[in-house]
Write a protein that holds these residues in place. Structure first.
Motif, PDB file in Angstrom:
ATOM      1  N   UNK A   1       0.830  -1.194   0.000  1.00 53.80           N
ATOM      2  CA  UNK A   1       0.000   0.000   0.000  1.00 53.80           C
ATOM      3  C   UNK A   1       0.869   1.250   0.000  1.00 53.80           C
ATOM      4  N   UNK A   2       0.232   2.364  -0.369  1.00 55.36           N
ATOM      5  CA  UNK A   2       0.917   3.637  -0.427  1.00 55.36           C
ATOM      6  C   UNK A   2       0.947   4.288   0.953  1.00 55.36           C
TER       7      UNK A   2
ATOM      8  N   UNK B   1      11.040  10.627  -9.912  1.00 56.28           N
ATOM      9  CA  UNK B   1      10.598  10.857  -8.534  1.00 56.28           C
ATOM     10  C   UNK B   1      10.376  12.349  -8.360  1.00 56.28           C
ATOM     11  N   UNK B   2       9.146  12.704  -7.995  1.00 57.91           N
ATOM     12  CA  UNK B   2       8.767  14.099  -7.800  1.00 57.91           C
ATOM     13  C   UNK B   2       8.425  14.295  -6.328  1.00 57.91           C
ATOM     14  N   UNK B   3       8.957  15.361  -5.767  1.00 53.11           N
ATOM     15  CA  UNK B   3       8.671  15.695  -4.371  1.00 53.11           C
ATOM     16  C   UNK B   3       8.025  17.075  -4.321  1.00 53.11           C
ATOM     17  N   UNK B   4       6.690  17.138  -4.447  1.00 51.57           N
ATOM     18  CA  UNK B   4       6.013  18.437  -4.321  1.00 51.57           C
ATOM     19  C   UNK B   4       6.242  19.041  -2.944  1.00 51.57           C
ATOM     20  N   UNK B   5       6.022  20.346  -2.859  1.00 51.42           N
ATOM     21  CA  UNK B   5       6.383  21.075  -1.646  1.00 51.42           C
ATOM     22  C   UNK B   5       5.646  20.536  -0.414  1.00 51.42           C
ATOM     23  N   UNK B   6       4.328  20.385  -0.485  1.00 48.49           N
ATOM     24  CA  UNK B   6       3.562  19.932   0.684  1.00 48.49           C
ATOM     25  C   UNK B   6       3.941  18.502   1.078  1.00 48.49           C
TER      26      UNK B   6
ATOM     27  N   UNK C   1       6.932  11.285  -1.385  1.00 50.44           N
ATOM     28  CA  UNK C   1       7.344  11.543  -2.760  1.00 50.44           C
ATOM     29  C   UNK C   1       6.460  10.745  -3.706  1.00 50.44           C
ATOM     30  N   UNK C   2       6.364  11.225  -4.948  1.00 52.62           N
ATOM     31  CA  UNK C   2       5.593  10.543  -5.986  1.00 52.62           C
ATOM     32  C   UNK C   2       6.554   9.885  -6.962  1.00 52.62           C
ATOM     33  N   UNK C   3       6.334   8.621  -7.239  1.00 50.47           N
ATOM     34  CA  UNK C   3       7.163   7.873  -8.194  1.00 50.47           C
ATOM     35  C   UNK C   3       6.345   7.608  -9.445  1.00 50.47           C
ATOM     36  N   UNK C   4       6.893   7.973 -10.589  1.00 54.99           N
ATOM     37  CA  UNK C   4       6.212   7.777 -11.868  1.00 54.99           C
ATOM     38  C   UNK C   4       7.084   6.932 -12.787  1.00 54.99           C
ATOM     39  N   UNK C   5       6.514   5.845 -13.268  1.00 51.52           N
ATOM     40  CA  UNK C   5       7.202   4.955 -14.206  1.00 51.52           C
ATOM     41  C   UNK C   5       6.710   5.283 -15.603  1.00 51.52           C
ATOM     42  N   UNK C   6       7.602   5.801 -16.448  1.00 45.72           N
ATOM     43  CA  UNK C   6       7.249   6.154 -17.825  1.00 45.72           C
ATOM     44  C   UNK C   6       7.501   4.958 -18.727  1.00 45.72           C
ATOM     45  N   UNK C   7       6.480   4.609 -19.477  1.00 51.84           N
ATOM     46  CA  UNK C   7       6.589   3.473 -20.391  1.00 51.84           C
ATOM     47  C   UNK C   7       6.209   3.907 -21.798  1.00 51.84           C
TER      48      UNK C   7
ATOM     49  N   UNK D   1       2.598   4.741 -15.150  1.00 57.92           N
ATOM     50  CA  UNK D   1       2.069   4.258 -13.870  1.00 57.92           C
ATOM     51  C   UNK D   1       2.625   5.149 -12.766  1.00 57.92           C
ATOM     52  N   UNK D   2       1.733   5.673 -11.920  1.00 57.01           N
ATOM     53  CA  UNK D   2       2.141   6.549 -10.829  1.00 57.01           C
ATOM     54  C   UNK D   2       1.886   5.883  -9.487  1.00 57.01           C
ATOM     55  N   UNK D   3       2.820   6.084  -8.585  1.00 58.30           N
ATOM     56  CA  UNK D   3       2.670   5.669  -7.196  1.00 58.30           C
ATOM     57  C   UNK D   3       2.746   6.942  -6.351  1.00 58.30           C
ATOM     58  N   UNK D   4       1.591   7.461  -6.033  1.00 58.82           N
ATOM     59  CA  UNK D   4       1.504   8.723  -5.287  1.00 58.82           C
ATOM     60  C   UNK D   4       0.630   8.505  -4.045  1.00 58.82           C
ATOM     61  N   UNK D   5       1.276   8.429  -2.862  1.00 55.22           N
ATOM     62  CA  UNK D   5       2.666   8.784  -2.586  1.00 55.22           C
ATOM     63  C   UNK D   5       3.327   7.656  -1.802  1.00 55.22           C
ATOM     64  N   UNK D   6       4.682   7.688  -1.786  1.00 57.99           N
ATOM     65  CA  UNK D   6       5.475   6.772  -0.986  1.00 57.99           C
ATOM     66  C   UNK D   6       6.365   7.583  -0.048  1.00 57.99           C
TER      67      UNK D   6
END
Length: 546
Positions: free
Chosen positions: A12-13, A123-128, A135-141, A148-153
């Motif tokens: 789970x996230x 891996x994106x880390x928005x301010x809040x 952090x948000x992990x995005x797998x670009x295919x 596929x996004x995993x928001x958030x870990x």
């Protein structure tokens, strides 16, 4: 105790993920409540009388305070229940073949990203979310809307999961080296499965060890992990150069022309309302400049064992890893306003496109927002490993700065001036070591480099006017992106040579290319040692077989 999220089990996230994803909705609700209570707050704190109907007054007069509080409590409980169910029903797993995400309560969805089609991991880390270490992990295919996004870990878990995904995608089917639990964030622990069909999952307990110092380290730490990349970026962008590149842009030209037109119109007797109409343009301009500058601050680029890592951002940070063999075309360009300063920009085409904006607020295909010629050479050494001999560097410099002539490029003939009177001298191509170099443009200079192993097709064409002038045009087809590999004019006879040379080179380069299995050892030498990442040859694209 050790763990990894790439164990094939369902996880789970972060429990705060629903709140972070729906934060705008929560802010809107709070804004609505505050707007309705503003008069009562003024009355309470300043003793100013209220006028007009007030829902709070109506509740007090009817003695329905208890019912109102009950309704608020029910709404809050419903929101919490929806958030909890959304978190419970949103699971993911990483196997040796795919990254899979299941989500949805009423309408279930299942998304899969095949590891052999991964174009990058961002891996994106928005301010809040950074404030709570998420952090948000995005797998670009490859493919349209296939990411596929995993928001958030948790921030530490996201970094570890990216390494695991890239390790599996590299073709190295070895068990991931587990990370000691003590090395993870202090508020991260493992717990047994909490639901049917779910394996071990991360549990984010209230951060007992949370401290301001921890979050400060997250904010000021280098975007590139020193354990996974060289400690220093190969390129640094000074603040003055960054601001200057944004000011010397097409948007500035538009603002200046609009301002001149406004002044002329008002001076000629126009209405003053034009000044009011110009205010939104000024506001948009300030927002544009601020966003472009802040998104490119702390820019860094370095080579890692799993590809090129690009990081940037001040408040919201992002860093993406581009595995070997995923870059289909590279464009090096120089707008006219940048020429006095010798600045250049590098953009790329990849099969997968991240939904997150990249450096300078542009699409996530800008690898170098602004840099000198030396910076361009360093970036090209990373994304085109092995293409760095003295002869090839000379070709690149000539492709960027030469005005044409006998410079190693096959250029358009003089009669092409009828169609391209200013740029015909610079229009030309050459092929070196499996890379096609296309040069064009005199006002805005551009050099396009296409690895022939990534080429999809080549085409030459001839219209009635070009046929009469014994000319033609040529195009190299790559995946969609900001870089367009074409030559507007070329000699008709040379176009046939271009076609044969590119087509044969693409076939031989594709047969010899094994960059999609960049970590797989040689069969005859199973224990061959890969060069250290600081070594110029760390990026093994040749001499490796399955």
């Amino acid at each position: 105790m050790t763990t990894t999220l790439a164990d094939g089990e369902w996880h789970r996230l972060h429990p705060a993920s629903p709140l972070l994803r729906g934060g705008i909705f929560i802010v809107a609700v709070l804004g609505f409540i505050i707007a309705n209570l503003r008069e009562r707050l003024i009355d309470v704190f300043f003793g100013v009388p209220r006028y007009g109907g007030d829902p709070i007054d109506a509740i007090l007069e009817r003695g329905a305070v208890g019912w109102a509080l009950l309704a608020v409590a029910v709404v809050l409980l419903l929101i919490l229940a929806v958030f909890y169910l959304s978190w419970r029903m949103h699971t993911f797993r990483v196997t040796a073949e795919v990254v899979e995400v299941r989500s949805g309560m009423l309408f279930r969805s299942n998304r899969r990203a095949r590891l052999d089609r991964i174009q990058g991991v961002n891996i994106v880390r928005p301010f809040i979310p950074r404030l709570i270490g998420a952090a948000k992990l995005e797998v670009s295919v490859a493919g349209q809307d296939a990411n596929v996004q995993l928001a958030y870990l948790g921030s530490a878990l996201a970094d570890q999961l990216r390494r695991d995904i890239l390790r599996l995608a590299s073709g190295l089917r070895q068990q991931a080296v587990p990370v000691p639990e003590a090395a993870l964030a202090p508020d991260v622990a493992l717990a047994p499965a909490a639901g049917a069909g779910l394996g071990p999952e991360p549990v984010y307990a209230p951060a007992a060890a949370f401290s301001v110092a921890d979050r400060a380290r997250d904010f000021f730490a280098p975007e590139l992990d020193p354990d996974a990349a060289p400690p220093e970026s190969v390129v640094r962008i000074p603040l003055g150069r960054l601001i200057g590149s944004v000011v010397c842009s097409g948007f500035t030209v538009f603002v200046v022309l609009a301002g001149i037109a406004l002044i002329v119109s008002v001076t000629a007797g126009g209405s003053d309302w034009l000044f009011v109409a110009f205010i939104p343009t000024l506001v948009a301009g300030v927002s544009f400049y601020f966003t472009r500058v802040t998104k490119s601050l702390r820019y860094s680029i370095a080579g890692t064992p799993d590809g090129v890592r690009v990081g940037f951002g001040l408040l919201t940070t992002s860093n993406e890893t581009l595995p070997p063999g995923r870059i289909h075309a590279i464009g090096v360009s120089q707008p006219l306003l940048w020429r006095p300063f010798g600045w250049w920009q590098v953009r790329i085409n990849t099969a997968g496109h991240s939904s997150t904006k990249g450096a300078a607020g542009e699409a996530n295909t800008t690898t170098l927002p602004v840099g000198t010629l030396a910076d361009v050479a360093r970036v090209l050494e990373l994304i085109l490993p092995g293409f760095d001999s003295a002869e090839q560097q000379t070709l690149i410099e000539r492709g960027l700065r030469s005005k044409g002539g006998d410079d190693g490029f096959t250029n358009a003939p003089r009669r092409a001036a009828w169609l391209h009177p200013f740029s015909w001298r610079r229009t030309g191509y050459t092929v070196s070591d499996g890379i096609a170099l296309l040069r064009r443009g005199v006002i805005a200079r551009e050099l396009v480099l296409v690895p022939l192993a990534r080429l999809q097709s080549v085409a030459i064409s001839q219209g009635p006017v070009t046929r009469m002038l014994r000319l033609g045009s040529a195009r190299l087809h790559t995946v969609a992106g900001p870089v367009s590999a074409y030559l507007g004019v070329v000699d008709a006879a040379e176009a046939l040579v271009f076609f044969d040379r590119i087509a044969s080179g693409a076939v031989s380069s594709a047969q010899a290319d094994t960059s999609h299995h960049w970590n797989q050892p040689h069969q005859d030498q199973p224990n061959v040692e890969r060069p250290h990442q600081d070594h110029p040859a760390w990026y093994p694209t040749n001499g490796v077989t399955e």
